[in-house]
Design an enzyme around this catalytic site. Structure first.
Site, mmCIF file in Angstrom:
data_model
loop_
_atom_site.group_PDB
_atom_site.id
_atom_site.type_symbol
_atom_site.label_atom_id
_atom_site.label_comp_id
_atom_site.label_asym_id
_atom_site.label_seq_id
_atom_site.Cartn_x
_atom_site.Cartn_y
_atom_site.Cartn_z
ATOM 1 N N LYS A 19 -13.260 51.696 -9.575
ATOM 2 C CA LYS A 19 -13.340 50.772 -8.444
ATOM 3 C C LYS A 19 -13.807 51.530 -7.202
ATOM 4 O O LYS A 19 -13.127 52.444 -6.744
ATOM 5 C CB LYS A 19 -11.984 50.107 -8.203
ATOM 6 C CG LYS A 19 -11.500 49.295 -9.401
ATOM 7 C CD LYS A 19 -10.153 48.664 -9.170
ATOM 8 C CE LYS A 19 -9.056 49.691 -9.014
ATOM 9 N NZ LYS A 19 -7.704 49.100 -9.042
ATOM 10 N N GLY A 42 -2.690 44.125 -2.482
ATOM 11 C CA GLY A 42 -2.623 43.549 -3.821
ATOM 12 C C GLY A 42 -3.950 43.490 -4.556
ATOM 13 O O GLY A 42 -4.018 42.940 -5.664
ATOM 14 N N THR A 43 -4.996 44.065 -3.990
ATOM 15 C CA THR A 43 -6.324 43.976 -4.593
ATOM 16 C C THR A 43 -6.356 44.543 -6.010
ATOM 17 O O THR A 43 -6.881 43.911 -6.936
ATOM 18 C CB THR A 43 -7.350 44.741 -3.729
ATOM 19 O OG1 THR A 43 -7.285 44.256 -2.399
ATOM 20 C CG2 THR A 43 -8.754 44.543 -4.261
ATOM 21 N N GLY A 44 -5.791 45.744 -6.201
ATOM 22 C CA GLY A 44 -5.848 46.382 -7.511
ATOM 23 C C GLY A 44 -5.054 45.632 -8.562
ATOM 24 O O GLY A 44 -5.521 45.454 -9.703
ATOM 25 N N CYS A 45 -3.860 45.185 -8.211
ATOM 26 C CA CYS A 45 -3.035 44.404 -9.143
ATOM 27 C C CYS A 45 -3.756 43.126 -9.540
ATOM 28 O O CYS A 45 -3.778 42.725 -10.709
ATOM 29 C CB CYS A 45 -1.706 44.042 -8.486
ATOM 30 S SG CYS A 45 -0.759 45.421 -7.845
ATOM 31 N N THR A 86 -5.938 43.152 2.581
ATOM 32 C CA THR A 86 -6.359 43.395 1.202
ATOM 33 C C THR A 86 -5.206 43.865 0.315
ATOM 34 O O THR A 86 -5.436 44.442 -0.754
ATOM 35 C CB THR A 86 -7.472 44.461 1.176
ATOM 36 O OG1 THR A 86 -6.987 45.657 1.830
ATOM 37 C CG2 THR A 86 -8.718 43.969 1.878
#
Length: 271
Positions: free
Chosen positions: A176, A211-214, A209
């Site tokens: 990412k 919580g983007t990865g979860c 932003t």
């Protein structure tokens, strides 16, 4: 009688502020039309300003939750997030070994605010026990450095990062690139070592932003549970999370969450 949507299991920590962790995972799964289930690994006291405390659950509690869900309901995909310690990483890796479903590993190391969510002593267990179980691993650039020592400064470095993560055994890796310092696009690289998919989307000027990865990892797991091939599951997940980032909203005094329900609100505005 209505047939059940595909069941998807998240194995992760709780975010009391509702922006990341188990809460983000279940919201994402609902938004994408699958049935979300959970195994809680840790409880955090967390808000928009950071993590104030972390309490791991006992191994027997994690194992009991997992077996209760998998042995009765079954799963069509599993997503892992915050696992906190080497003991929990190894326990979850063992449980995944005989599940027979696609696994998305989000190797969570630190929170959006820079708070540690994984013990330094657990890194080797992630490398040797967890990543080999992954259908798709989804590290961000900080997690790449934490796991491999590779520092990604330019887009071209993402190939080196992907090779380093793939050396630990996942089938696919999604590097990412949202933390790259330059560029108008958010660039991610998906590869299995033979084919490459570069995924690009406009970079939203929005600080909210959390919580983007979860959210992205849960969206990938949702797509895999529906039977999508990995590249298509990741492409659809990227589209979903890009919209969620664009609609992220202020909450509290710090960094607000992405909007997991952005598609529903878009539909409502068009009525």
């Amino acid at each position: 009688m209505t047939s059940a949507p595909p069941p998807v299991l998240t194995v992760a920590g709780s975010d009391s502020g509702g922006g990341a962790g188990i809460q983000a995972d279940l919201k994402t799964m609902l938004a994408l039309g699958v049935h979300g289930m959970s195994v809680l690994t840790a409880v955090t006291a967390q808000n928009s300003r950071g993590v104030q405390g972390v309490w791991e659950l006992p191994v027997e509690a994690v194992r009991a939750q997992y077996r209760a869900v998998v042995d009765d309901i079954g799963v069509q995909a599993v997503k892992t997030g915050m696992l906190a310690s080497a003991t929990l990483v190894e326990t979850v890796a063992e449980l995944l070994g005989d599940t027979g479903a696609p696994v998305v590993v989000d190797p969570v190391g630190v929170s959006k605010h820079g708070d540690s969510l994984l013990a330094e002593s657990a890194l080797d267990s992630v490398r040797t026990k967890l990543l080999p179980r992954a259908t798709v691993a989804t590290p961000n650039l900080d997690e790449v450095t934490q796991l491999t020592g590779v520092h990604v400064v330019h887009e071209a470095d993402m190939r080196v990062a992907a090779e380093a993560i793939l050396s630990y055994g996942p089938e696919w890796v999604l590097i990412k690139g949202g933390h790259l310092p330059t560029g108008r696009e958010a660039v991610d690289l998906l590869t299995d070592g033979s084919e490459e998919h570069w995924l690009r989307a406009p970079r939203h000027d929005n600080r909210h932003t959390h919580g983007t990865g979860c959210t992205l990892a849960s969206a990938v797991a949702s797509g895999l549970a529906k039977g999508l091939p990995v590249p298509e599951a990741v492409r659809q997940a990227k589209d979903y999370v890009t919209g969620a980032i664009g609609a992220g909203f202020a909450l509290g005094a710090g960094i607000g969450p992405v909007d997991h329900g952005w598609r529903f609100r878009d539909r409502g505005s068009r009525r």
